[in-house]
Motif scaffolding. Structure first.
Motif, mmCIF file in Angstrom:
data_model
loop_
_atom_site.group_PDB
_atom_site.id
_atom_site.type_symbol
_atom_site.label_atom_id
_atom_site.label_comp_id
_atom_site.label_asym_id
_atom_site.label_seq_id
_atom_site.Cartn_x
_atom_site.Cartn_y
_atom_site.Cartn_z
ATOM 1 N N LEU A 91 47.875 48.378 43.485
ATOM 2 C CA LEU A 91 46.820 47.414 43.781
ATOM 3 C C LEU A 91 47.345 46.149 44.434
ATOM 4 C CD1 LEU A 91 44.666 47.829 40.548
ATOM 5 C CD2 LEU A 91 44.498 49.035 42.731
ATOM 6 N N ARG A 92 48.655 46.026 44.542
ATOM 7 C CA ARG A 92 49.213 44.917 45.312
ATOM 8 C C ARG A 92 48.903 45.141 46.785
ATOM 9 N NH1 ARG A 92 55.427 43.677 43.317
ATOM 10 N NH2 ARG A 92 54.929 42.666 41.322
ATOM 11 N N LEU A 147 32.682 49.928 37.469
ATOM 12 C CA LEU A 147 33.576 48.778 37.395
ATOM 13 C C LEU A 147 33.237 47.696 38.405
ATOM 14 C CD1 LEU A 147 37.028 50.547 36.857
ATOM 15 C CD2 LEU A 147 35.539 49.509 35.138
ATOM 16 N N GLY A 148 32.210 47.916 39.205
ATOM 17 C CA GLY A 148 31.852 46.904 40.194
ATOM 18 C C GLY A 148 32.979 46.673 41.171
ATOM 19 N N ASP A 149 33.390 45.411 41.331
ATOM 20 C CA ASP A 149 34.459 45.062 42.268
ATOM 21 C C ASP A 149 35.853 45.250 41.683
ATOM 22 O OD1 ASP A 149 32.672 44.362 44.260
ATOM 23 O OD2 ASP A 149 32.526 42.290 43.576
ATOM 24 N N GLU A 150 35.929 45.585 40.422
ATOM 25 C CA GLU A 150 37.233 45.815 39.809
ATOM 26 C C GLU A 150 37.853 47.104 40.329
ATOM 27 O OE1 GLU A 150 37.626 45.531 35.503
ATOM 28 O OE2 GLU A 150 35.716 44.467 35.426
ATOM 29 N N GLN A 161 45.329 46.898 37.042
ATOM 30 C CA GLN A 161 43.962 46.413 37.224
ATOM 31 C C GLN A 161 43.898 45.285 38.258
ATOM 32 O OE1 GLN A 161 43.137 45.617 32.853
ATOM 33 N NE2 GLN A 161 41.087 46.151 33.583
ATOM 34 N N TRP A 162 42.828 45.289 39.014
ATOM 35 C CA TRP A 162 42.444 44.159 39.870
ATOM 36 C C TRP A 162 41.182 43.594 39.251
ATOM 37 C CZ3 TRP A 162 42.959 40.248 42.796
ATOM 38 C CH2 TRP A 162 41.965 39.792 43.667
ATOM 39 N N LEU A 163 41.251 42.315 38.868
ATOM 40 C CA LEU A 163 40.201 41.669 38.086
ATOM 41 C C LEU A 163 39.674 40.458 38.852
ATOM 42 C CD1 LEU A 163 42.255 41.896 34.817
ATOM 43 C CD2 LEU A 163 40.085 43.108 35.189
ATOM 44 N N ALA A 169 35.909 38.793 32.139
ATOM 45 C CA ALA A 169 34.701 39.394 32.702
ATOM 46 C C ALA A 169 34.892 40.874 33.030
ATOM 47 C CB ALA A 169 34.284 38.642 33.965
ATOM 48 N N SER A 170 36.003 41.456 32.608
ATOM 49 C CA SER A 170 36.272 42.859 32.928
ATOM 50 C C SER A 170 35.209 43.773 32.352
ATOM 51 C CB SER A 170 37.639 43.279 32.382
ATOM 52 O OG SER A 170 37.851 44.666 32.590
ATOM 53 N N ARG A 171 34.858 44.806 33.119
ATOM 54 C CA ARG A 171 33.869 45.782 32.675
ATOM 55 C C ARG A 171 34.490 46.956 31.917
ATOM 56 N NH1 ARG A 171 29.324 46.625 37.448
ATOM 57 N NH2 ARG A 171 28.916 44.417 37.893
#
Length: 204
Positions: A91-92, A147-150, A161-163, A169-171
């Motif tokens: 995710l980097r 996860l929406g935008d996560e 994870q990208w939060l 606010a994590s789902r």
């Protein structure tokens, strides 16, 4: 061989207060070499004559509990494994090596709006949860929720994870974390990069 010990949940608010000097002293008393700590969130780096394992992690945890009165979960990784998991973060969006200028362990509530630009993703909004048992997460499915935008990636040795809205606010449901087959300890990528830099500096 250098190792990284990551304590879970210390010095968050008023609970589980542990002085970093105490961690360094415990490591020295156990015969480990050149112990040093990073930040105030339970990141201990030290050398050993050989690669350490689960029994050594349990012994370190018990020694810390005796010295500080705090029994905290910890993940113990040798430098090669730590660096491999850090560099492998899918995710980097850059090749950051720790020189990002961020000093905190907070993943949210800092005014960032999921910042993502040409420089890559904001390191404090990326999280790496390191598995206590190597390979234990192999084949474990991500949470079956929107996860929406996560972003979330489960690798055999870590959860990435990208939060963009921060960790609070994590789902990702808490029940999913509790269902993991091994304990995990998380650090944001700003801290991970700084630990990479510490390990690089210590390498002869």
């Amino acid at each position: 061989m250098d190792h990284v010990a990551l304590l879970r949940g210390v010095n968050v608010g008023t609970a589980k207060r542990v002085a970093m000097a105490d961690l360094r002293r415990v490591a020295a008393d156990l015969g480990f070499e050149r112990p040093e700590t990073l930040l105030n969130s339970g990141n201990l780096v030290f050398g050993a004559s050989s690669r350490l394992g689960a029994d050594d992690a349990a012994g370190l945890r018990a020694a810390i509990a005796r010295a500080t009165g705090v029994d905290a979960d910890l993940v113990l990784l040798d430098a090669v494994r730590f660096t491999r998991l850090a560099v492998a973060n899918p995710l980097r969006r850059d090749g950051g090596d720790g020189g990002d200028g961020h000093d905190g362990e907070d993943s949210g509530g800092d005014g960032h709006d999921g910042r993502e630009g040409r420089e890559g993703r904001e390191p404090t909004l990326l999280s790496v949860a390191f598995a206590e048992v190597p390979g234990a997460l192999d084949g474990f499915a991500p949470p079956a929720v929107d996860l929406g935008d996560e972003d979330l990636v489960v690798a055999p040795d870590a959860v990435y994870q990208w939060l963009p809205a921060g960790v609070l606010a994590s789902r990702v449901p808490a029940a999913w974390w509790r269902g993991l087959p091994t304990p995990v300890t998380a650090r944001n990528d700003a801290t991970v990069r700084k630990l990479q830099a510490v390990l690089a500096r210590r390498t002869p």
